[in-house]
Design a protein around this motif. Sequence first.
Motif, short mmCIF file in Angstrom:
data_model
loop_
_atom_site.label_atom_id
_atom_site.label_comp_id
_atom_site.label_asym_id
_atom_site.label_seq_id
_atom_site.Cartn_x
_atom_site.Cartn_y
_atom_site.Cartn_z
N TYR A 57 35.12 35.14 44.65
CA TYR A 57 35.20 36.36 44.72
C TYR A 57 33.66 37.20 44.76
O TYR A 57 33.76 38.40 44.99
CB TYR A 57 36.02 37.15 43.82
CG TYR A 57 37.34 36.79 44.11
CD1 TYR A 57 38.37 37.67 44.95
CD2 TYR A 57 38.20 35.76 43.64
CE1 TYR A 57 39.57 37.24 45.27
CE2 TYR A 57 39.29 35.38 43.97
CZ TYR A 57 40.18 36.20 44.72
OH TYR A 57 41.30 35.85 44.84
N LYS A 58 32.52 36.42 44.87
CA LYS A 58 31.32 36.78 44.77
C LYS A 58 31.27 37.65 46.04
O LYS A 58 31.34 37.44 47.16
CB LYS A 58 30.17 35.67 44.88
CG LYS A 58 28.94 36.18 44.72
CD LYS A 58 28.03 34.91 44.64
CE LYS A 58 26.52 35.39 44.54
NZ LYS A 58 25.62 34.33 44.40
N GLY A 59 30.80 38.71 45.92
CA GLY A 59 30.30 39.91 46.86
C GLY A 59 31.51 40.69 47.41
O GLY A 59 31.33 41.59 48.23
N SER A 64 37.71 42.96 41.16
CA SER A 64 38.21 43.31 40.09
C SER A 64 39.71 43.75 40.45
O SER A 64 40.39 43.37 39.43
CB SER A 64 37.43 44.52 39.40
OG SER A 64 37.88 44.49 38.04
N ILE A 65 39.81 44.56 41.21
CA ILE A 65 41.28 45.20 41.42
C ILE A 65 42.18 43.99 41.90
O ILE A 65 43.54 44.07 41.39
CB ILE A 65 41.37 46.49 42.36
CG1 ILE A 65 40.48 47.55 41.69
CG2 ILE A 65 42.64 46.75 42.75
CD1 ILE A 65 41.03 48.18 40.67
N LYS A 66 41.58 43.28 42.90
CA LYS A 66 42.47 42.21 43.23
C LYS A 66 43.03 41.08 42.02
O LYS A 66 44.23 40.82 42.07
CB LYS A 66 41.86 41.38 44.59
CG LYS A 66 41.56 42.17 45.76
CD LYS A 66 40.69 41.37 46.68
CE LYS A 66 40.51 41.95 47.90
NZ LYS A 66 39.64 41.07 48.92
N LEU A 67 42.10 40.68 41.56
CA LEU A 67 42.32 39.84 40.49
C LEU A 67 43.12 40.35 39.21
O LEU A 67 44.07 39.74 38.73
CB LEU A 67 40.94 39.22 39.85
CG LEU A 67 40.28 38.41 40.84
CD1 LEU A 67 38.86 37.84 40.09
CD2 LEU A 67 41.25 37.09 41.11
N GLN A 68 42.98 41.83 39.00
CA GLN A 68 43.70 42.17 37.93
C GLN A 68 45.10 42.36 38.46
O GLN A 68 46.17 42.25 37.85
CB GLN A 68 43.37 43.78 37.54
CG GLN A 68 41.83 43.96 36.89
CD GLN A 68 41.76 45.26 36.93
OE1 GLN A 68 42.31 46.29 36.15
NE2 GLN A 68 40.30 45.45 37.24
N LEU A 98 38.98 41.06 30.78
CA LEU A 98 38.85 39.72 30.90
C LEU A 98 38.40 39.54 32.51
O LEU A 98 37.38 38.59 32.71
CB LEU A 98 40.12 39.12 30.81
CG LEU A 98 39.86 37.38 30.64
CD1 LEU A 98 38.88 37.02 29.65
CD2 LEU A 98 41.23 36.74 30.21
N VAL A 99 38.98 40.33 33.48
CA VAL A 99 38.58 40.02 34.80
C VAL A 99 37.22 40.38 35.10
O VAL A 99 36.27 39.69 35.70
CB VAL A 99 39.75 40.93 35.83
CG1 VAL A 99 38.96 41.11 37.13
CG2 VAL A 99 40.76 40.12 35.91
N ASP A 100 36.85 41.57 34.40
CA ASP A 100 35.40 41.85 34.51
C ASP A 100 34.31 41.02 34.13
O ASP A 100 33.27 40.76 34.82
CB ASP A 100 35.16 43.31 34.15
CG ASP A 100 35.97 44.36 34.99
OD1 ASP A 100 36.29 44.14 36.02
OD2 ASP A 100 35.71 45.32 34.48
#
Length: 107
Positions: A57-59, A64-68, A98-100
Motif C-alpha cells: 500500500y506504499k504511496g 489507511s481507510i482501505k485497510l481499516q 494499528l493500521v496507521d
Amino acid sequence: MKRHWILLAAGLSIAGSAHALDNAGAQALMKKDGCDSCHEIDKKLIGPAFRDVAAKYKGDKDASIKLQNKVKKGGTHVWGDIVMPPNILASDADIKALVDWILTLQK
C-alpha cells in the motif's frame, strides 16, 4: 509566563504522541485484538506479514481507510485464497492506531 509556555509545549507534545504507537504498543494491541493469531511483523504466518502489507500500500493515499475497512469487514483474494474474517473484537480506535502503525513499516 515562560514557565507556562514550557508546560503547554510539553503537554502538546505528550498529547500529540498519545495516538501514535511504538512497537511495544502495537504488539500489545495485536495480542489484545487477536491480530497476532494470523499476522507477524516480519514474516507470513496465516496472513501476510505487516511489512508486506505496508509495502503493498506504499504511496496509496487511501491506504489507511482501505485497510481499516478490511480489518473491520474481512475479505479474501487480496493475498491468495486465505479468508480474513472480520475483526469484531477490535474497537475503531484500535484498528486505526494499528493500521496507521502498520503503514509506517514500509520497506
